[in-house]
Design an enzyme around this catalytic site. Structure first.
Site, PDB file in Angstrom:
ATOM      1  N   TYR A  48       0.837  -1.206   0.000  1.00 57.99           N
ATOM      2  CA  TYR A  48       0.000   0.000   0.000  1.00 57.99           C
ATOM      3  C   TYR A  48       0.870   1.255   0.000  1.00 57.99           C
ATOM      4  O   TYR A  48       0.371   2.360  -0.217  1.00 57.99           O
ATOM      5  CB  TYR A  48      -0.920   0.038   1.221  1.00 57.99           C
ATOM      6  CG  TYR A  48      -1.903  -1.103   1.328  1.00 57.99           C
ATOM      7  CD1 TYR A  48      -2.115  -1.991   0.274  1.00 57.99           C
ATOM      8  CD2 TYR A  48      -2.626  -1.298   2.501  1.00 57.99           C
ATOM      9  CE1 TYR A  48      -3.015  -3.037   0.395  1.00 57.99           C
ATOM     10  CE2 TYR A  48      -3.536  -2.341   2.617  1.00 57.99           C
ATOM     11  CZ  TYR A  48      -3.717  -3.216   1.572  1.00 57.99           C
ATOM     12  OH  TYR A  48      -4.608  -4.250   1.699  1.00 57.99           O
ATOM     13  N   HIS A 106       0.824 -11.559   1.852  1.00 56.49           N
ATOM     14  CA  HIS A 106      -0.208 -10.832   1.127  1.00 56.49           C
ATOM     15  C   HIS A 106      -0.816 -11.626  -0.021  1.00 56.49           C
ATOM     16  O   HIS A 106      -2.021 -11.552  -0.277  1.00 56.49           O
ATOM     17  CB  HIS A 106       0.372  -9.512   0.589  1.00 56.49           C
ATOM     18  CG  HIS A 106      -0.658  -8.464   0.328  1.00 56.49           C
ATOM     19  ND1 HIS A 106      -0.360  -7.123   0.340  1.00 56.49           N
ATOM     20  CD2 HIS A 106      -1.971  -8.540   0.060  1.00 56.49           C
ATOM     21  CE1 HIS A 106      -1.465  -6.425   0.085  1.00 56.49           C
ATOM     22  NE2 HIS A 106      -2.453  -7.268  -0.103  1.00 56.49           N
TER      23      HIS A 106
END
Length: 287
Positions: A48, A106
């Site tokens: 992110y 992730h």
């Protein structure tokens, strides 16, 4: 705030705040707003590119670190035992914290077994309290869970009223692994607000469609991390503990479950190639 007990005994708020697609510049303000209205669980990720903004908020918010629950995730470009270990230390520095409450892989690509070994070592070193996965479908989830020392505490999946993850839940329950829902509000998909079943239930309780959608997950004991950059919506998303859905309302929502769109499936080779090259395209350091 209702909490869930993870399979290692750590307690985690069942409702948190996610910062996916929150710009690095805006992240500090958003996290400070979220904490100010009552959120104590904050979810971010290396990919992110806003861990530093969250770290600044953590140091400025005035809430003791022990009362916050911080989640981040190791990205594919950091897969493998050595790279993952270095990236964990880097995330700790960016988040300005001595430990991470929950650390996830992730995506189920690259050397994720090496990544998981690095995460297990981070737990033993006191750098991380709990570890788990993100986007691992039942087959890959079971394969990994059967071959590691520390069973995954959570598996973060796209979970909402239209993607209910019943098959995944069956397998994860065998390891006492919790579903953690990303996109719990369908990423503001218009169909959520237009759905007559959700609208009727919302009317019954004098609540919004988004509040009903979150309440549905909470009553299934699913951890949710809704995201908004607007403080009033942050408050609204948190205001879901003063009502309950009836058994019949829960059953009415179940048929809304839909088959996954293959375009966004982690079994779609085109999506896999996109994710493997994500860091090259979107990492600000590469621009």
């Amino acid at each position: 705030m209702q909490k869930v007990k993870l399979n290692n005994g750590v307690e985690m708020p069942i409702l948190g705040y996610g910062v996916y697609l929150v710009s690095p510049e805006e992240c500090e303000r958003c996290v400070l707003d979220a904490i100010s209205v009552g959120y104590r669980s904050i979810d971010t990720a290396q990919a992110y590119y806003n861990e530093e903004g969250e770290g600044a908020a953590i140091t400025k918010c005035g809430v003791p670190r022990s009362e916050l629950f911080i989640t981040t995730k190791v990205w594919i470009s950091n897969a493998g035992e050595g790279r993952a270990a270095a990236s964990i230390d880097e995330s700790l520095q960016k988040l300005r914290t001595e430990y991470i409450d929950l650390l996830l892989i992730h995506q189920p690509f690259g050397d994720y077994y090496g990544t998981y070994r690095a995460m297990e070592k981070a737990v033993k070193a006191g750098k991380v309290r709990s570890i788990g996965l993100s986007n691992f479908y039942p087959d890959r989830f079971v394969d990994l869970a059967e071959n590691v020392d520390i069973k995954p505490a959570v598996n973060q999946l796209r979970t909402n009223v239209f993607s209910q993850q019943w098959d995944a839940e069956i397998e994860m329950n065998k390891y006492d692994t919790h579903i953690m829902a990303w996109a719990p509000l369908t990423q503001a998909n218009k169909t959520l607000f237009d759905n007559p079943t959700i609208a009727k239930i919302a009317e019954n309780h004098n609540k919004t469609a988004t509040q009903v959608a979150l309440r549905y997950l909470i009553q299934r004991n699913i951890i949710a991390i809704p995201k908004s950059t607007h403080i009033e919506r942050m408050k609204q998303n948190l205001d879901v503990f003063d009502f309950s859905l009836t058994d019949s309302e829960m059953e009415a929502i179940r048929p809304l479950d839909q088959e996954a769109d293959f375009q966004w499936s982690h079994r779609n080779p085109e999506l896999v190639r996109f994710l493997l090259n994500y860091d090259k395209q979107f990492n600000p350091k590469n621009k």
